[in-house]
Design a protein around this motif. Structure first.
Motif, short mmCIF file in Angstrom:
data_model
loop_
_atom_site.label_atom_id
_atom_site.label_comp_id
_atom_site.label_asym_id
_atom_site.label_seq_id
_atom_site.Cartn_x
_atom_site.Cartn_y
_atom_site.Cartn_z
N SER A 59 0.83 -1.22 0.00
CA SER A 59 0.00 0.00 0.00
C SER A 59 0.86 1.26 0.00
CB SER A 59 -0.92 0.00 1.22
OG SER A 59 -0.14 -0.01 2.40
N GLY A 60 2.17 1.09 0.12
CA GLY A 60 3.06 2.26 0.12
C GLY A 60 2.99 3.05 1.42
N THR A 61 2.50 2.45 2.48
CA THR A 61 2.41 3.17 3.76
C THR A 61 3.56 2.85 4.71
OG1 THR A 61 0.98 1.42 4.61
CG2 THR A 61 -0.13 3.36 3.74
N LEU A 62 4.46 1.95 4.28
CA LEU A 62 5.53 1.52 5.19
C LEU A 62 6.64 2.56 5.30
CD1 LEU A 62 6.65 -0.85 6.93
CD2 LEU A 62 7.92 -1.57 4.91
N HIS A 63 7.03 2.84 6.53
CA HIS A 63 8.22 3.66 6.80
C HIS A 63 9.12 2.83 7.69
CE1 HIS A 63 10.64 7.27 7.40
NE2 HIS A 63 10.75 6.88 8.66
N GLU A 64 10.25 2.41 7.13
CA GLU A 64 11.08 1.43 7.83
C GLU A 64 12.36 2.07 8.36
OE1 GLU A 64 12.33 -3.21 6.99
OE2 GLU A 64 11.62 -1.99 5.37
N LEU A 65 12.62 1.89 9.65
CA LEU A 65 13.88 2.39 10.21
C LEU A 65 15.03 1.53 9.72
CD1 LEU A 65 11.84 3.93 11.98
CD2 LEU A 65 13.31 3.47 13.94
N THR A 66 16.21 2.12 9.60
CA THR A 66 17.38 1.37 9.13
C THR A 66 18.16 0.83 10.34
OG1 THR A 66 18.70 3.39 9.09
CG2 THR A 66 17.57 2.81 7.06
N PRO A 67 19.06 -0.13 10.12
CA PRO A 67 19.85 -0.65 11.24
C PRO A 67 20.59 0.48 11.96
CG PRO A 67 20.15 -2.02 9.29
CD PRO A 67 19.36 -0.82 8.84
N GLY A 68 20.61 0.40 13.28
CA GLY A 68 21.27 1.45 14.07
C GLY A 68 20.34 2.59 14.42
N GLN A 69 19.09 2.55 13.91
CA GLN A 69 18.13 3.59 14.28
C GLN A 69 17.18 3.06 15.36
OE1 GLN A 69 16.19 4.95 10.66
NE2 GLN A 69 17.90 6.32 10.20
N PHE A 70 16.74 3.95 16.22
CA PHE A 70 15.84 3.57 17.31
C PHE A 70 14.70 4.57 17.42
CE2 PHE A 70 19.88 1.65 18.24
CZ PHE A 70 19.52 0.36 18.64
N LEU A 71 13.50 4.00 17.61
CA LEU A 71 12.29 4.82 17.75
C LEU A 71 12.02 5.05 19.24
CD1 LEU A 71 9.84 5.95 16.04
CD2 LEU A 71 8.70 3.77 16.54
N LEU A 72 11.78 6.30 19.61
CA LEU A 72 11.43 6.64 21.00
C LEU A 72 10.19 7.53 20.98
CD1 LEU A 72 14.88 7.84 22.49
CD2 LEU A 72 13.95 5.52 22.50
N PRO A 73 9.45 7.58 22.08
CA PRO A 73 8.37 8.58 22.16
C PRO A 73 8.99 9.97 22.08
CG PRO A 73 8.31 7.07 24.05
CD PRO A 73 9.60 6.82 23.33
N GLY A 74 8.26 10.93 21.54
CA GLY A 74 8.75 12.31 21.53
C GLY A 74 8.97 12.79 22.95
N PHE A 75 9.99 13.62 23.15
CA PHE A 75 10.29 14.12 24.49
C PHE A 75 9.41 15.35 24.80
CE2 PHE A 75 14.67 12.31 25.83
CZ PHE A 75 14.25 11.03 25.50
N ILE A 76 9.11 15.49 26.08
CA ILE A 76 8.17 16.54 26.52
C ILE A 76 8.91 17.49 27.45
CG2 ILE A 76 6.05 16.96 27.83
CD1 ILE A 76 5.15 14.09 26.87
N ASP A 77 8.90 18.77 27.10
CA ASP A 77 9.52 19.80 27.94
C ASP A 77 8.40 20.54 28.66
OD1 ASP A 77 10.84 21.97 29.06
OD2 ASP A 77 12.21 22.21 27.37
N LEU A 78 8.32 20.35 29.96
CA LEU A 78 7.19 20.91 30.72
C LEU A 78 7.40 22.36 31.15
CD1 LEU A 78 6.17 18.00 33.17
CD2 LEU A 78 5.04 18.69 31.05
N HIS A 79 8.56 22.93 30.84
CA HIS A 79 8.77 24.29 31.34
C HIS A 79 9.83 25.05 30.53
CE1 HIS A 79 8.47 27.51 34.21
NE2 HIS A 79 9.75 27.45 34.49
N VAL A 80 9.34 25.90 29.62
CA VAL A 80 10.21 26.69 28.77
C VAL A 80 9.76 28.15 28.81
CG1 VAL A 80 11.19 26.94 26.45
CG2 VAL A 80 10.15 24.77 27.11
N HIS A 81 10.69 29.07 29.03
CA HIS A 81 10.37 30.50 28.86
C HIS A 81 10.78 30.89 27.46
CE1 HIS A 81 9.44 31.32 33.12
NE2 HIS A 81 10.32 30.36 33.35
N ALA A 82 9.83 30.88 26.55
CA ALA A 82 10.15 31.12 25.14
C ALA A 82 10.87 32.47 24.92
CB ALA A 82 8.88 31.04 24.30
N PRO A 83 10.45 33.55 25.55
CA PRO A 83 11.09 34.85 25.25
C PRO A 83 12.53 34.93 25.74
CG PRO A 83 9.60 35.07 27.11
CD PRO A 83 9.35 33.69 26.53
N GLN A 84 12.91 34.03 26.63
CA GLN A 84 14.28 34.08 27.17
C GLN A 84 15.29 33.42 26.24
OE1 GLN A 84 14.14 32.60 31.26
NE2 GLN A 84 12.36 33.88 31.73
N TRP A 85 14.82 32.94 25.09
CA TRP A 85 15.70 32.20 24.16
C TRP A 85 16.97 32.97 23.79
CZ3 TRP A 85 17.27 27.75 23.03
CH2 TRP A 85 17.75 27.40 21.77
#
Ligand code: GUN
Ligand code: FE
Length: 454
Positions: A59-85
């Motif tokens: 169906s052309g829907t496959l996305h395959e990771l290559t050897p040496g790649q690892f899938l993780l949940p996205g990381f969550i940053d609970l506290h950022v002061h955007a204007p202080q960048w």
């Protein structure tokens, strides 16, 4: 195969379903529906695995990771002061109260210029995404229009975000050039901001959420705090503020109200299931009970603690009480945009607390034994822990959760990660990923089933 999926991702990786439950998977198939949710996960031992894999290919829907790649949940940053960048890596030598007045408020005041805000916020959001932060909880500034612009940019660039227009009105504590005109105005602007965020073009599925954001008690009048508490009840949206961060701040609140930050915030109606309390380093037993009774969350910001808190958050104690906890960068009080770094700093801080650091003290009087946390616990805090704090189906690669994920390529150019397949167990590999992943290892970032350009 009667079921259609928009995307099927095949790969090895890790997810945590609790503080002590890490799962390693190999060649798993993550079936993602058109709304970006993981509808089904198929493991190699499952009976329909081969048929699903053939379907994915055809169906052309496959996305395959290559050897040496690892899938993780996205990381969550609970506290950022955007204007202080723009201050990242600058101005880290003053105590909190002086740092706010001299280094921080003058910078935040510049966001009255929405064009300036757009430029800085675009750079920030791109950088956080490239570092693997798929969800960020932002303090913006007092300016409604610039804060809204941050929401627009997150929608444009694909990041999941919770954004707060900062509320601060106390004339004694806030400079004339940077505060809400009055409590009434701060409350009204917050109300308008919440509605504006909900109505942003492209935000029909609420990928960007508004947050009620009293900066912290010392910069707000009681009138503002109680008004925002009422608004939180009326709107049912998230709330964020700083709580018991430093000795100065903690004592300021004790002096003003005769109770702790936590108790005072609770009395104002600002501690709910959807509250994110930054820091909470100096909370006591009773404070923990208050927070736990409503299952509110804590954003632990270990790097910033070293600079501004005069102490380290008692993470182990809080974990033993099953508190909801995730990690925060606290940009720019923390000088790293990476939640991988926050994992490492959380571990380091916990070890410093565990052993103590003053060599003049005898070992038995030096630290708080039992405080150290592990890399696995840090991984949970960065992912599922953050999702739990926010009460959103994110942070886990799990059926029914949104496909917010990253791919780490251990073979990327300049990688610091060497995997020795014969010697490294799956736990060893996760440990290496947590300790040694750099921005250049993060090769794919996905939010809601969409691959973002990073
Ligand atoms: N307390 C009130 N405002 C701030 C801020 O911007 N950063 C930190 N770390 N603490 C605060
Ligand atoms: Fe902060």
């Amino acid at each position: 195969m009667e079921k259609h999926y928009n995307l099927i991702v095949k790969g090895n990786g890790y997810t945590a379903s609790g503080i002590d439950s890490i799962h390693y998977f190999e060649s798993a198939l993550f079936c993602i529906n058109e709304d970006g949710y993981i509808e089904k996960i198929c493991f190699r031992e499952d009976t329909n695995y081969s048929a699903l894999l053939i379907y994915a290919r055809e169906s052309g829907t496959l996305h395959e990771l290559t050897p040496g790649q690892f899938l993780l949940p996205g990381f969550i940053d609970l506290h950022v002061h955007a204007p202080q960048w723009p201050n990242l890596g600058k101005a880290l030598d003053r105590p909190l109260d002086q740092w706010l007045q001299k280094d921080t408020f003058p910078l935040e005041a510049r966001y009255s210029d929405t064009g300036f805000a757009r430029k800085i916020y675009q750079h920030l959001v791109k950088t956080l995404l490239a570092n693997g932060t798929t969800t960020a909880v932002y303090f913006a500034t007092v300016h409604r229009e610039a804060s809204l612009e941050l929401g627009r940019i997150c929608l444009e660039l694909g990041q999941r975000a919770l954004v707060g227009k900062v509320a601060m009105d106390d004339k004694q504590a806030c400079p004339d050039y940077y505060r809400d005109e009055s409590a009434e105005r701060g409350i009204e602007e917050t109300r308008l901001f919440i509605n504006d965020i909900k109505n942003l073009c492209g935000n029909e599925n609420s990928r960007v959420l508004p947050v009620i954001t009293p900066r912290f008690i010392p910069s707000c009048t009681s009138e503002l705090l109680s008004g925002l508490g009422e608004l939180a009840k009326e709107m049912g949206c998230h709330v964020q503020t700083h709580c018991s961060e430093s000795d100065w701040e903690h004592n300021f609140v004790l002096d003003r109200y005769g109770v702790t930050d936590t108790q005072a915030l609770y009395n104002f109606g600002l501690i709910t299931r959807k509250t994110i309390l930054a820091h909470s380093n100096l909370i006591n037993d009773n404070d923990m009970n208050i927070i736990n009774n409503v299952s509110a969350g804590i954003a632990h910001c270990p790097l910033s603690n070293f600079y501004f808190a005069n102490c380290v958050f008692p993470l182990r104690t809080a974990l033993e009480r099953d508190m909801h906890i995730g990690l925060g960068s606290d940009i720019s009080a923390g000088h790293s945009p990476s939640i991988f770094d926050a994992c490492r700093h959380a571990i380091t801080a916990s070890k410093a607390l565990n052993d103590g650091v003053d060599p003049q003290r005898s070992p038995e009087k030096r630290g708080c034994p039992g405080s150290a946390i592990t890399f696995k616990e840090a991984f949970w805090l960065a992912t599922g822990g953050g999702g739990e704090v926010l009460e959103l189906p994110i942070g886990q690669l799990r059926e029914g959760f949104l496909f917010d994920a990253l791919v780490i390529d251990t073979n990327s150019t300049g990688s610091d990660i060497l995997i020795r397949e014969q010697e490294d167990t799956s736990d060893d590999i996760l440990q290496k990923l947590i300790y040694n992943t750099q921005r250049s290892n993060i090769c794919e970032v996905w939010v809601e089933g969409k691959k973002l350009s990073i």
